[in-house]
Structure formats: structure tokens, C-alpha cells
Design an enzyme around this catalytic site. Structure first.
Site, PDB file in Angstrom:
ATOM      1  N   GLU A  26      -0.847  -4.775   6.385  1.00 49.97           N
ATOM      2  CA  GLU A  26       0.512  -4.863   5.831  1.00 49.97           C
ATOM      3  C   GLU A  26       1.372  -5.817   6.640  1.00 49.97           C
ATOM      4  O   GLU A  26       2.135  -6.613   6.071  1.00 49.97           O
ATOM      5  CB  GLU A  26       1.150  -3.477   5.805  1.00 49.97           C
ATOM      6  CG  GLU A  26       0.606  -2.557   4.721  1.00 49.97           C
ATOM      7  CD  GLU A  26       1.151  -1.152   4.816  1.00 49.97           C
ATOM      8  OE1 GLU A  26       1.150  -0.458   3.794  1.00 49.97           O
ATOM      9  OE2 GLU A  26       1.577  -0.734   5.912  1.00 49.97           O
TER      10      GLU A  26
ATOM     11  N   SER B 133       0.840  -1.193   0.000  1.00 54.30           N
ATOM     12  CA  SER B 133       0.000   0.000   0.000  1.00 54.30           C
ATOM     13  C   SER B 133       0.878   1.248   0.000  1.00 54.30           C
ATOM     14  O   SER B 133       2.044   1.210   0.382  1.00 54.30           O
ATOM     15  CB  SER B 133      -0.921   0.008   1.222  1.00 54.30           C
ATOM     16  OG  SER B 133      -1.740  -1.137   1.238  1.00 54.30           O
TER      17      SER B 133
END
Length: 225
Positions: A105, A27
Site C-alpha cells: 500500500e 486493500s
């Protein structure tokens, strides 16, 4: 105009992607460029990849560009994840979560055999702490977690969308940003934070990155020793 350093780093990361593998889509702005370039390569070379995403944004982007993006639990492991970082030190430890995707993440990173970070040179730092450390917290009792962080002299602030609305993550949690510039032992801090009830995850990514690609011409590659 996109940052040339970010483009250089994202482009260099493509060489680490092999056919018939599982790829984690990171991201952030540099990871976004990587996803776009990966989709171009997959189409041009007719590659077969399975992808998992670290945020709803990256998932939506990957699907829009024609990548085969599946839920993380549909794969047993991830061969390589390419992600960005908000700050990284010479030991390849980093702070992530500027885009509020740190929880997903870190889950994907822990499931990955290899983690590659792509950054522009501005993200390099001699020691972590110039970037505020994001901490993802449950909304319930978040004020008490805030007070706990204040008692630790970490100068906490809730991340806001506007003056009255707190930002919520993809998992509907809040982000509290703290100052760790005066903390000497970040490993100890990370261990303490994750044990505190109400804290879901923190943005210290320590001993996780295997390869750092810094966007210069040519791209500079640093491997963990």
C-alpha cells in the site's frame, strides 16, 4: 449486510476517476467495495483504465471483475489511488495495515499523484493510537526486532493466524503490532522505526492522504490543506 458508511464513501470516490488514467486499487473492506463499483462503472461507461493493486487480493478481485490490472512497474506513475485506513486523524495522517497489506500500500501510495482514503466514521480519531500500529518485519531475526520494540515500551505482539502460526504478508514477512497511544511525535517514531535493520515498513501513513472521504449521507470530503 455491508456497512452503509463504507458503501457511501466508496461510491463517492468514483467521481474522482477519469477515463484513460492509472488507478491504484487499495486493500481492505471499503476498498473492496470501491473496486466492485469501479468495475461496474468501467463496464457501463466503456472506460479505459489501467489499474495497479496494493495486494494480491485486490489484484485478483480486479482481474475477476474485468479490470485491466498490471504490475506497478509497468506504469510510470499512478494518477489516483483509492484506499482505506484503519485510523485517521484531523490532519489526514493515518494508521494502515490492519489487513497486512501496508508495505505494498505504501509503495503504491508513494507512486501516486493523488491519494484518496475512503472510511466510515468509526475510523476517525482525534489522535492516532487507538488502533495498534502494524510493523512489517523480515522473518529472519524477527525476535530481535521484537525485543527492540519491547525496549521502546511499545508492547509488541506478533500477529497470529492461530495460536501457533504467525501471519505472513503478501511478501512473506511477519507483522508485529505495537501500541503507539502514548507516543507524542509519530513522525520521529516513524523515522526511527524505518532505520532499524529488519523492519521492512511500518503502518504510519503520514502526510500521504490528499483527500479523505467519510461515508455519511451525503459523504463528507476533507482535503489536505
Amino acid at each position: 449486510m455491508e456497512n452503509p458508511g463504507k458503501i457511501a464513501a466508496a461510491t463517492a470516490a468514483l467521481s474522482y476517476i477519469e477515463d484513460n488514467t492509472v488507478v491504484g486499487l487499495g486493500s481492505g473492506s471499503t476498498a473492496k467495495i470501491f473496486i466492485e463499483k469501479l468495475a461496474e462503472r468501467v463496464a457501463a461507461e466503456n472506460m479505459t483504465l489501467t489499474c495497479v493493486a496494493t495486494s494480491h487480493f485486490s489484484e485478483d478481485l480486479g482481474l475477476k471483475l474485468g479490470l485491466n490490472v498490471v504490475p506497478l512497474d509497468e506504469v510510470t506513475s499512478v494518477d489516483v489511488t483509492v484506499d482505506g485506513a484503519d485510523e485517521v486523524d484531523p490532519q489526514l495522517n493515518g494508521i494502515k495495515g490492519g489487513g497486512a497489506a501496508l508495505f505494498f500500500e505504501k509503495i503504491v501510495a508513494k507512486a501516486s499523484k493523488q491519494n484518496i482514503w475512503v472510511v466510515d466514521p468509526s475510523k476517525e480519531s482525534p489522535r492516532l493510537g487507538s488502533f495498534k500500529l502494524p510493523i512489517e518485519v523480515l522473518p529472519f531475526g524477527s525476535g530481535h526486532v521484537f525485543n527492540y520494540l519491547a525496549d521502546m515500551d511499545l508492547d509488541p505482539t506478533f500477529r497470529m493466524l492461530d495460536e501457533q502460526t504467525r501471519l505472513t504478508t503478501d511478501s512473506a514477512n511477519y507483522i508485529i503490532d505495537v501500541d503507539v497511544s502514548k507516543v507524542d511525535d509519530l513522525h520521529a517514531l516513524g523515522d526511527e522505526l524505518i532505520r532499524h535493520t529488519g523492519i521492512v515498513e511500518h503502518g504510519l501513513f503520514l502526510d500521504i492522504c490528499d483527500t479523505l472521504i467519510v461515508g455519511e449521507e451525503p459523504a463528507r470530503v476533507i482535503n489536505r490543506h
